[in-house]
Design a protein around this motif. Sequence first.
Motif, PDB file in Angstrom:
ATOM      1  N   LYS A   7       9.117   4.096  63.157  1.00  0.00           N
ATOM      2  CA  LYS A   7       9.297   4.685  64.487  1.00  0.00           C
ATOM      3  C   LYS A   7       7.944   4.988  65.114  1.00  0.00           C
ATOM      4  O   LYS A   7       7.694   4.674  66.265  1.00  0.00           O
ATOM      5  CB  LYS A   7      10.108   5.984  64.344  1.00  0.00           C
ATOM      6  CG  LYS A   7      11.452   5.947  65.067  1.00  0.00           C
ATOM      7  CD  LYS A   7      12.002   7.347  65.207  1.00  0.00           C
ATOM      8  CE  LYS A   7      13.212   7.560  64.313  1.00  0.00           C
ATOM      9  NZ  LYS A   7      13.672   8.962  64.308  1.00  0.00           N
ATOM     10  N   ILE A   8       7.084   5.604  64.307  1.00  0.00           N
ATOM     11  CA  ILE A   8       5.750   5.934  64.826  1.00  0.00           C
ATOM     12  C   ILE A   8       5.031   4.659  65.241  1.00  0.00           C
ATOM     13  O   ILE A   8       4.421   4.584  66.310  1.00  0.00           O
ATOM     14  CB  ILE A   8       4.917   6.650  63.752  1.00  0.00           C
ATOM     15  CG1 ILE A   8       5.535   8.014  63.469  1.00  0.00           C
ATOM     16  CG2 ILE A   8       3.488   6.817  64.215  1.00  0.00           C
ATOM     17  CD1 ILE A   8       4.789   8.788  62.424  1.00  0.00           C
ATOM     18  N   ARG A  11       6.373   3.517  68.474  1.00  0.00           N
ATOM     19  CA  ARG A  11       5.934   4.349  69.603  1.00  0.00           C
ATOM     20  C   ARG A  11       4.482   4.088  69.936  1.00  0.00           C
ATOM     21  O   ARG A  11       4.090   4.070  71.096  1.00  0.00           O
ATOM     22  CB  ARG A  11       6.132   5.823  69.267  1.00  0.00           C
ATOM     23  CG  ARG A  11       7.579   6.227  69.344  1.00  0.00           C
ATOM     24  CD  ARG A  11       7.771   7.628  68.851  1.00  0.00           C
ATOM     25  NE  ARG A  11       9.191   7.928  68.674  1.00  0.00           N
ATOM     26  CZ  ARG A  11       9.639   8.877  67.871  1.00  0.00           C
ATOM     27  NH1 ARG A  11       8.803   9.623  67.184  1.00  0.00           N
ATOM     28  NH2 ARG A  11      10.930   9.097  67.779  1.00  0.00           N
ATOM     29  N   ASN A  12       3.681   3.864  68.896  1.00  0.00           N
ATOM     30  CA  ASN A  12       2.274   3.568  69.145  1.00  0.00           C
ATOM     31  C   ASN A  12       2.099   2.262  69.887  1.00  0.00           C
ATOM     32  O   ASN A  12       1.279   2.155  70.803  1.00  0.00           O
ATOM     33  CB  ASN A  12       1.527   3.478  67.819  1.00  0.00           C
ATOM     34  CG  ASN A  12       0.704   4.725  67.604  1.00  0.00           C
ATOM     35  OD1 ASN A  12      -0.008   5.130  68.511  1.00  0.00           O
ATOM     36  ND2 ASN A  12       0.834   5.331  66.448  1.00  0.00           N
TER      37      ASN A  12
END
Lengths: 808, 231
Positions: A7-8, A11-12
Amino acid sequence: MFKLNLKIAWRNLWKNKVYAAINIGGLALGLTAFVLMLLYINHEESYDSWSPDLKNVYQIREKHDFFTPDNKEHWNEISNSRIANLLRAKLPQVVAVTKVDNDFDFDNGYSLKVDNADPVIINKIKDSDSSFFHVFPYQFLQGSADKALENKETIVLKESLAMQLFGTTKVLGKTVKVVRWETDKGTALTITGVVYEPNTPQSVNFNAITRTGNKDKDPENPTNNNYCQVYTRLNKSSDTLVLNQTLQKIYIDFKKSLLSGQKKNYNDIYKDGKLPGLKVIPVSEVHANPPYNMNWFEKLKPVMAISAFLLLVSVINFINLATAQSVQRAKEVGVKKVLGSYKTQLTWQFLVEAALQSIISLFLCIILIEIVLPAFNNHFKVDLSFWHNAQLPVMISQLVGLFVFVTLLAGFYPAWILSNYNPVSVLKGNYENGLRGIALRNVLVVFQFIISVTFIISIGVMELQSRFMSNKDLGFERGNLININTNYEDDFVERLKKIPGIQYVATTTQVMGNAFNVPEEVNYKGNAINLNTVTVTMDALPALGVKVVQGRIFSKEYKQDTVNTVVLNEAAASLFGKNVIGQTYGKVDWEGKTNRFQIVGVIKNYHNEGFDKTVLPTVYKVTSLGGTSNTNNLLVRFNTSKYKELIGKIEKEWKVLYPNFPMVYSSLDDAFSKSLEDNNRFINMIILFSLVSVSLSLLGLFALSTFVARRRTKEIAVRKVLGASNIQIVNLLNRSFLVLVIVANLISWPVAYIIIKKWLDGFAYRIDMPISPFLTATLISIIIAVLTVSIQARKAAVTDPVNALKYE
Amino acid sequence: MIDLKNIEKYYASKGIKHYVLRHVTTTIKQGEFVSIMGPSGAGKSTLLNILGMLEEPTYGTYEFMGEDVTSLNERKRIELYRNHIGFVFQAYHLIDEMTVYENIEAPLLYKKIGGSERKSRIADLLDRFNIVAKKDLFPNQLSGGQQQLVGIARALAAQPSIILADEPTGNLQSAQAEEIMQLFQKLNKEEGITIIQVTHSEKNAGYGNRILHIADGVVKDDVAVSNNVKI
C-alpha cells in the motif's frame, strides 16, 4: 505487513506520479528492446528443433571452391552428389541418405500450374530422391513418409501450399504441372503427400519436395559432377569428431578414384598440406554455421549489445531516481527502525517496491511488444510472435528471470542505501543528507550520456556513409534498365528489339542483383593471374552504360570479337601492368588446349555487389572460348520514360512465347536499392535505438535535476535573499550537470571512434572518418542537457524564497 | 529500570576530544516521570538517544531492566524496541504515506500481534485519544497537536514500559502542549508507564516527578518535583 508495504509503495508511486511514470515507462522501453531481442534469439535458436528425431540427422559438408562467392575453398553445404552413395556403401551407421536441391539466392522459383488455372511462381520447390522423408521426420497430413516419394514424378506439398493451390489439403492423387523455366515443357507430378508445417523454422525449408528422378542417379562421366545438399540419418547420435575422422578417410579414397577417373593425379592437386575434406554437422547446428557469411549470432552481436545497453540505461534511471527519492523516504526508515523493524525487513520493503515497478514495466513491455511486433517482423523479415510461440514456457521463464534480474539490479542499491539510514540523524530532522550516493549518481549520469553521445556520433557517421553510397558512381547507368529473369533466346530478343523505345537487349553473366563469380587463371608473360570471368553479348557493355578508359569495347565491326578478344576492368588491368591494349594472354581450357586472347579495351570498374565488397578484377568476353553459360539475365535498356507501357509490351511478347511461366523482372534501380537495404535497415535500427536511449537519458537527467533543485531549495532561497539573480541561480544548477555532460563527451569520443571505425572498415568503399558528427553530437548533448536542467532550475529560481525559509 | 554508570560521550576530531556527556551516573526507576532540562547543546538529546539505544556511549555502562545494553546487537535492540520502548518526537515523525490507523498499526505488525487483537487495541487507542473520526486521514491532513496525539498513540500501541520523548511539545501551541503533558501525566500515574522527556519548559517539567538539569554534558542537579496539585 506485506500488504501495508504494498500500500505504501502504491501511495508513493501515486504521490510521485511523474517520476514513477518516467521510471516505469523508461524501464518498459528498455525491456521492450531487450525482450524483442530475446524473441529473436529464441527464434534463431529454435531452428531444426521441431522433432526429437532430428538429433540423428546430419548435413554433409564438402570442402571445395566450386560455386563459392569468393572463388576460394570453403566448407560448402553443396557436395558432390556421388557422396550420397559413398555414405550408403561405406558408413555402417547410416540409416538413410538423401540428396536435395540447394537454396540459391538467385532462384526465383518454379511456375506451378494446376489444371487450367493461371500459372503461379512458387519458390522453395526442391527436388530430392526417395529418401527425403526417411531422413527428415515430417508429419504427414495426407499420405505417409514411406510411400510418398516411392515413385518418380511425385510431389509432396506443405500444408500451406496445398491450401494456396487447391483451397484444401485433400489433394492426394491430383497432378501439378511444374515448369522450371520459361522454355521448359513442364513435368506433371502426382501429389502423394501433404506435410504439416513444423512448429519451429527449418534450415532445409521447402514449399514442396519433388521427385522428378533427376536426383536418383549420379552422372556417369567422372568429369561431370552434380552438386546438391546431402543429409543423412544415422542409427544413433554419434560423436561428430570420431565420425568426421572416419569420413575423411573414406573421402580421400573416393577422391583419389574420382580424380583418376578424370585422368588427374590426386598428388598433383593435394600437395603442400592441402587436403580434401568431408565432414558432417548435426542438422540442429546448420543454421548457426552458414558456410560463408557470419552466422546470426555474430550478426546480431552489435544489436544485442545495444539492447543490453538500453536496458542498462533504463535501469540506471531507475537507480538514480530511487536514490534521489530516498531522501523523501528517510524519515519512514528512521521511524520504522525505532518502531522495531529489522534492517532486512526494510531492505525487503524497498525491493518489493522496485519489484512492483518492474512488474508494471514488464506488463507495459508485453503490451508494447504486441504493438511493435508486426513492424519488427516486417523490418527484419521474420515471423515472431509472443503468444503463439512454440516456446512460450521458455519465454515466460526467461521473462521471470529478467524480472528478478532487473528488480535486483535496479532495486538493490537504493534499498541498501535506504535501509542503512541512521535513525538518529534522520529523526533529528536533518535527513536531507542526499549527498549520499551522489558520486555514484554522477557516474551513472555520465555513463548514460556516454551511451547517448556515442549513439548520436554513430548516427552521424552512418548517415554520411550511406549518403556517400547512394550517391557513389556505380560505374554503370542504373536508370532505364531492367533485368528479366531469362536466358538470351534469339526469338524473344528479336521480338523485343522491334518494340520502339528499346535501345539494347543483351545478356551478361554478372549484374547487380545476380552476381555470379566464375574464377579463371590466365597466363600473361609467364605470370599466373587470377581473374573473374564474365560472359556478355556484344551489346551488354553499352547497355550497362559502362565507361571506357582505354581502347574500345566490343563491336560488331570486329569479327574477331566473337572469337578471342577481351575487355578488362581497371582492377584487372592493374594486375596486367601498363600498356595492356593489344597484348595477349593464354588460358588453358578444360581439354588442356591453350587459347590466346587479345585485350582490346579497359573499362572503369563497375559494381555488381554491395559496397562492402571490392570490385573483383574481371575479364569480359563475348566469345564462347572459355566463356560460361547464361545465368538468367536479360538486360533491356530503353530510352523512353514510358516505363509501364513498355513493360506491358514486353510482357505481351513474353506470354506469346512462354504461356506457362510468368515473367519475372527487376529494375537495376531496385537491385541497387536492395544492395543498400541491409545497411539502411541497420541504420534505421540504430536511429531508433538512439532515440530511445537519448530520451531515456534526458528523462533521467530531467528527473534528477528536479531532485537536485528541490534539495537545494534552501540554498537557492538564501542566495536569492543575498542578491543572486535568477540567471545566476540557473547557471549555478546547470554548471554541475554541464561538467558531467562534458566528461561524458570526452569519454565517448574515443569509444565512438573505435566502434565506428570498425563499422566503416566493413565497407570496401567508405568515407574518411569525419569530424563533424563528433562536434555535432557534443553540441547537441550540451544543448539538450542545458535545456533540460534549465527548465527545472528556472522553476527553482523563480519561487519565492520566503516559502523555503519560513520553516525549518 | 535504568541504570547509567559513568556514561561518557565524546567525538574525537584532530586528536581533541569534544565531550558531549561526562560522568553521567543515574538510576531511573519503574514508574518515574523524568524531565531532562538544560540549555541548547548541553547534551540532553544525546542522553536521550543513549537511553533509547540510538547512540552508543563511548564509555560507561548502561543497564536496561537489569541487562547490560551498552553495545547490543541489532536483533536484541530491536526486540527491546518492539516490546519495551516507545518513542515520541518533536516533529511527530508520522509516516506520511500511512493513514492514522496504519501509523498506529505499524508497531503492532512488527510485534506480530494477531489481527483481531490489533484491531481492538487500535480501536481502544483511537477512542481514548478521541481521534476515531480521523483514522483514515493522512498525517498532513491533521493539525500539529493531532499529529502528536497520533505519535503518542503509536508509541503506546505496543504497550511499552517506557516512553522516551524528545521535546514532545516543541512544535505545539501552549494549549495543545498542555493537553499532551496532561496525557503523559495520566499515563504515568494510571498505567505506571515510565516517561523520560527532554524539554525546555519549566512548566512542562512540572508535570513530571523528577528533573535532571544538564549543562556542558554534566548532570548539575537532580531534583524531585511534587506535582500533586496538577491533577
